[in-house]
Scaffold this motif. Structure first.
Motif, PDB file in Angstrom:
ATOM      1  N   GLY A  33       0.823  -1.197   0.000  1.00  0.00           N
ATOM      2  CA  GLY A  33       0.000   0.000   0.000  1.00  0.00           C
ATOM      3  C   GLY A  33       0.859   1.250   0.000  1.00  0.00           C
ATOM      4  N   GLY A  34       0.199   2.388  -0.134  1.00  0.00           N
ATOM      5  CA  GLY A  34       0.912   3.664  -0.128  1.00  0.00           C
ATOM      6  C   GLY A  34       1.475   4.059  -1.473  1.00  0.00           C
ATOM      7  N   VAL A  35       1.419   3.130  -2.451  1.00  0.00           N
ATOM      8  CA  VAL A  35       1.897   3.402  -3.807  1.00  0.00           C
ATOM      9  C   VAL A  35       0.693   3.727  -4.679  1.00  0.00           C
ATOM     10  N   ALA A  36       0.757   4.843  -5.402  1.00  0.00           N
ATOM     11  CA  ALA A  36      -0.340   5.223  -6.293  1.00  0.00           C
ATOM     12  C   ALA A  36      -0.016   4.907  -7.749  1.00  0.00           C
ATOM     13  N   LYS A  37       1.211   5.227  -8.156  1.00  0.00           N
ATOM     14  CA  LYS A  37       1.620   5.023  -9.547  1.00  0.00           C
ATOM     15  C   LYS A  37       2.786   4.036  -9.615  1.00  0.00           C
ATOM     16  N   VAL A  38       2.794   3.239 -10.686  1.00  0.00           N
ATOM     17  CA  VAL A  38       3.867   2.269 -10.914  1.00  0.00           C
ATOM     18  C   VAL A  38       4.352   2.419 -12.347  1.00  0.00           C
ATOM     19  N   LEU A  39       5.661   2.561 -12.512  1.00  0.00           N
ATOM     20  CA  LEU A  39       6.273   2.609 -13.842  1.00  0.00           C
ATOM     21  C   LEU A  39       6.981   1.285 -14.090  1.00  0.00           C
ATOM     22  N   ILE A  40       6.563   0.565 -15.122  1.00  0.00           N
ATOM     23  CA  ILE A  40       7.205  -0.695 -15.501  1.00  0.00           C
ATOM     24  C   ILE A  40       8.175  -0.401 -16.637  1.00  0.00           C
ATOM     25  N   VAL A  41       9.476  -0.574 -16.374  1.00  0.00           N
ATOM     26  CA  VAL A  41      10.508  -0.369 -17.382  1.00  0.00           C
ATOM     27  C   VAL A  41      10.821  -1.730 -17.991  1.00  0.00           C
ATOM     28  N   HIS A  42      10.661  -1.851 -19.324  1.00  0.00           N
ATOM     29  CA  HIS A  42      10.799  -3.164 -19.964  1.00  0.00           C
ATOM     30  C   HIS A  42      11.314  -3.021 -21.377  1.00  0.00           C
ATOM     31  N   PRO A  43      11.983  -4.048 -21.910  1.00  0.00           N
ATOM     32  CA  PRO A  43      12.412  -4.034 -23.317  1.00  0.00           C
ATOM     33  C   PRO A  43      11.251  -4.405 -24.232  1.00  0.00           C
ATOM     34  N   ALA A  44      11.414  -4.106 -25.512  1.00  0.00           N
ATOM     35  CA  ALA A  44      10.344  -4.368 -26.479  1.00  0.00           C
ATOM     36  C   ALA A  44       9.975  -5.841 -26.544  1.00  0.00           C
ATOM     37  N   THR A  45      10.945  -6.719 -26.411  1.00  0.00           N
ATOM     38  CA  THR A  45      10.666  -8.153 -26.520  1.00  0.00           C
ATOM     39  C   THR A  45       9.749  -8.659 -25.418  1.00  0.00           C
ATOM     40  N   GLY A  59      -6.337  -1.015 -11.478  1.00  0.00           N
ATOM     41  CA  GLY A  59      -7.427  -1.123 -10.509  1.00  0.00           C
ATOM     42  C   GLY A  59      -6.919  -0.849  -9.116  1.00  0.00           C
ATOM     43  N   ARG A  60      -5.699  -1.308  -8.880  1.00  0.00           N
ATOM     44  CA  ARG A  60      -5.064  -1.030  -7.589  1.00  0.00           C
ATOM     45  C   ARG A  60      -4.083   0.137  -7.709  1.00  0.00           C
ATOM     46  N   TYR A  61      -3.445   0.255  -8.892  1.00  0.00           N
ATOM     47  CA  TYR A  61      -2.476   1.316  -9.122  1.00  0.00           C
ATOM     48  C   TYR A  61      -2.719   1.938 -10.497  1.00  0.00           C
ATOM     49  N   GLU A  62      -2.201   3.146 -10.687  1.00  0.00           N
ATOM     50  CA  GLU A  62      -2.103   3.716 -12.020  1.00  0.00           C
ATOM     51  C   GLU A  62      -0.785   3.220 -12.586  1.00  0.00           C
ATOM     52  N   VAL A  63      -0.856   2.454 -13.679  1.00  0.00           N
ATOM     53  CA  VAL A  63       0.338   1.765 -14.180  1.00  0.00           C
ATOM     54  C   VAL A  63       0.777   2.366 -15.515  1.00  0.00           C
ATOM     55  N   LEU A  64       2.061   2.715 -15.577  1.00  0.00           N
ATOM     56  CA  LEU A  64       2.663   3.295 -16.776  1.00  0.00           C
ATOM     57  C   LEU A  64       3.706   2.333 -17.325  1.00  0.00           C
ATOM     58  N   LEU A  65       3.859   2.329 -18.649  1.00  0.00           N
ATOM     59  CA  LEU A  65       4.859   1.479 -19.287  1.00  0.00           C
ATOM     60  C   LEU A  65       5.933   2.342 -19.941  1.00  0.00           C
ATOM     61  N   ALA A  66       7.189   1.962 -19.759  1.00  0.00           N
ATOM     62  CA  ALA A  66       8.308   2.603 -20.454  1.00  0.00           C
ATOM     63  C   ALA A  66       9.037   1.527 -21.230  1.00  0.00           C
ATOM     64  N   GLU A  67       8.780   1.464 -22.540  1.00  0.00           N
ATOM     65  CA  GLU A  67       9.457   0.474 -23.383  1.00  0.00           C
ATOM     66  C   GLU A  67      10.812   1.030 -23.781  1.00  0.00           C
ATOM     67  N   VAL A  68      11.872   0.277 -23.490  1.00  0.00           N
ATOM     68  CA  VAL A  68      13.230   0.755 -23.716  1.00  0.00           C
ATOM     69  C   VAL A  68      13.951  -0.193 -24.679  1.00  0.00           C
ATOM     70  N   PRO A  69      15.067   0.242 -25.260  1.00  0.00           N
ATOM     71  CA  PRO A  69      15.799  -0.619 -26.193  1.00  0.00           C
ATOM     72  C   PRO A  69      16.318  -1.900 -25.539  1.00  0.00           C
ATOM     73  N   GLU A  70      16.730  -2.816 -26.381  1.00  0.00           N
ATOM     74  CA  GLU A  70      17.238  -4.097 -25.907  1.00  0.00           C
ATOM     75  C   GLU A  70      18.666  -3.958 -25.374  1.00  0.00           C
ATOM     76  N   ALA A  71      18.987  -4.795 -24.395  1.00  0.00           N
ATOM     77  CA  ALA A  71      20.347  -4.981 -23.888  1.00  0.00           C
ATOM     78  C   ALA A  71      21.021  -3.637 -23.574  1.00  0.00           C
ATOM     79  N   GLU A  72      22.327  -3.527 -23.893  1.00  0.00           N
ATOM     80  CA  GLU A  72      23.089  -2.357 -23.485  1.00  0.00           C
ATOM     81  C   GLU A  72      22.634  -1.063 -24.149  1.00  0.00           C
ATOM     82  N   ASP A  73      21.866  -1.151 -25.235  1.00  0.00           N
ATOM     83  CA  ASP A  73      21.336   0.060 -25.861  1.00  0.00           C
ATOM     84  C   ASP A  73      20.397   0.809 -24.922  1.00  0.00           C
ATOM     85  N   ALA A  74      19.892   0.105 -23.910  1.00  0.00           N
ATOM     86  CA  ALA A  74      19.001   0.755 -22.935  1.00  0.00           C
ATOM     87  C   ALA A  74      19.766   1.634 -21.964  1.00  0.00           C
ATOM     88  N   LYS A  75      21.042   1.338 -21.786  1.00  0.00           N
ATOM     89  CA  LYS A  75      21.811   2.008 -20.730  1.00  0.00           C
ATOM     90  C   LYS A  75      22.475   3.283 -21.237  1.00  0.00           C
TER      91      LYS A  75
END
Length: 358
Positions: A33-45, A59-75
């Motif tokens: 509890g106590g969390v309102a928003k969640v950001l899921i950081v994930h690769p395209a695959t 329903g429990r949280y406001e959920v956002l998605l951040a699609e990032v590049p694969e492997a080291e290209d994400a960093k």
């Protein structure tokens, strides 16, 4: 074997690493509890799986998605800025949470984003690769790469929890599993020789995610890292042993512009470190041969073009373990007995490199 294995990380910011199956389905219990928003950081695959995870939390949280590049290209700082932009535009607060959902590069990035947004928000790591499970997601190291080298910008930031869900490996290609095994082999050489025994007994069984042997190797590797980082969170001493094979390995990754998998580069780096220890009179040549045999059985590379030495040396001189221009390498006195070799002369370094050069 029990459904879930819990391995605690102790120290200033304690948390648990939970290993088992079906953990992602119950991630809301970890977020709490106590969390309102969640950001899921994930690769395209992992887009479909990330969306399914999002649906389970809506329903429990406001959920956002951040699609990032694969492997080291994400960093890259540009990718981190993309995540920060999402958080800024949605009024992401200090009581909200980030989920790192992907391999080691994704969890490195997600950790860095969580550590830097508002000087730190809640972070839950869900590694989906062998490398991420046994190494990158555990211990609170976060970071991104620069043109000058790997992981030169980052922070130490402990997650609230790490969920090692073995179900996420079911669709992972075999070559990805084998690449991740370089970090498992590293754990065997620096601290738990039974890991090496299991791989040598039957490499096919050891690398099959459905077997008890595979899970045991994951648990032993996590337990070893947990012991080390619990004692030395900010890498002021003992934790440096986890960099076995990484000094040359990171230089190879940089030289290859991160087209090589991390595990492949670390594999060559470990053979180099073993050859260096042997030349320094520390390590019996039979242990060097054991490195080559085990890594070769995992179809991991054990050599690199000999003509690349000067490029690699220049990159190693910027390594995080270097002190006042002096190169420092983690080497072995014997299996399970890591130590530091400081300031080896360049002729010795080159001679060791000749042994891995082709």
């Amino acid at each position: 074997m029990s459904a879930h294995t819990v391995i605690p990380i102790t120290g200033l910011d304690p948390y648990d690493v939970t290993i088992g199956r079906g953990l992602v389905a119950n991630i809301a219990e970890t977020l709490g509890g106590g969390v309102a928003k969640v950001l899921i950081v994930h690769p395209a695959t992992l887009g479909a799986k990330a969306n399914a995870l999002r649906e389970s939390l809506v329903g429990r949280y406001e959920v956002l998605l951040a699609e990032v590049p694969e492997a080291e290209d994400a960093k890259r700082v540009e990718v981190a800025a993309f995540c920060w932009q999402i958080m800024g535009q949605t009024d992401f607060t200090r009581t909200d949470a980030v989920i790192g959902f992907g391999g080691g590069a994704t969890t490195d990035l997600a950790g860095f984003v969580a550590a830097t947004w508002l000087r730190g928000v809640k972070l839950v790591q869900v590694p989906t690769s062998v490398l991420g499970m046994v190494d990158a997601s555990i211990g609170g190291k976060t970071g991104i790469n620069t043109a000058e080298g790997k992981n030169l910008v980052g922070s130490f930031y402990a997650p609230a929890a790490v969920l090692v869900d073995l179900d996420t490996l079911d669709t992972l290609p075999k070559n990805e599993i084998l690449a991740g095994f370089a970090e498992i082999v590293k754990c065997g050489f620096i601290g738990d020789p039974t890991i090496l025994d299991t791989i040598e007994a039957d490499v096919a069984v050891a690398t099959d995610p459905t077997t008890p042997e595979f899970r045991s190797l994951i648990e032993k590797s996590v337990a070893l890292k947990a012991r080390v980082v619990s004692e030395d969170f900010k890498e002021s001493g003992l934790r440096e042993i986890l960099n076995y094979g990484h000094t040359l390995g990171h230089a190879i990754e940089h030289a290859e512009r991160y087209r090589w998998r991390h595990g492949a580069a670390i594999s060559v780096g470990m053979v180099f470190a073993a050859e260096l220890a042997s030349l320094a009179g520390k390590l019996d040549p039979s242990v060097v041969d054991r490195h080559r045999s085990i890594l070769k059985s995992l179809t991991l590379p054990i050599d690199y073009p000999v003509g690349r030495w000067q490029t690699l040396l220049a990159t190693m001189q910027r390594d995080k373990k270097a002190r006042a221009g002096m190169l420092r390498f983690i080497v072995l006195d014997a299996v399970g007995k890591p130590t530091t070799l400081a300031g080896p002369e360049e002729p010795m370094l080159f001679a060791a490199y000749q042994e891995v050069g082709v």
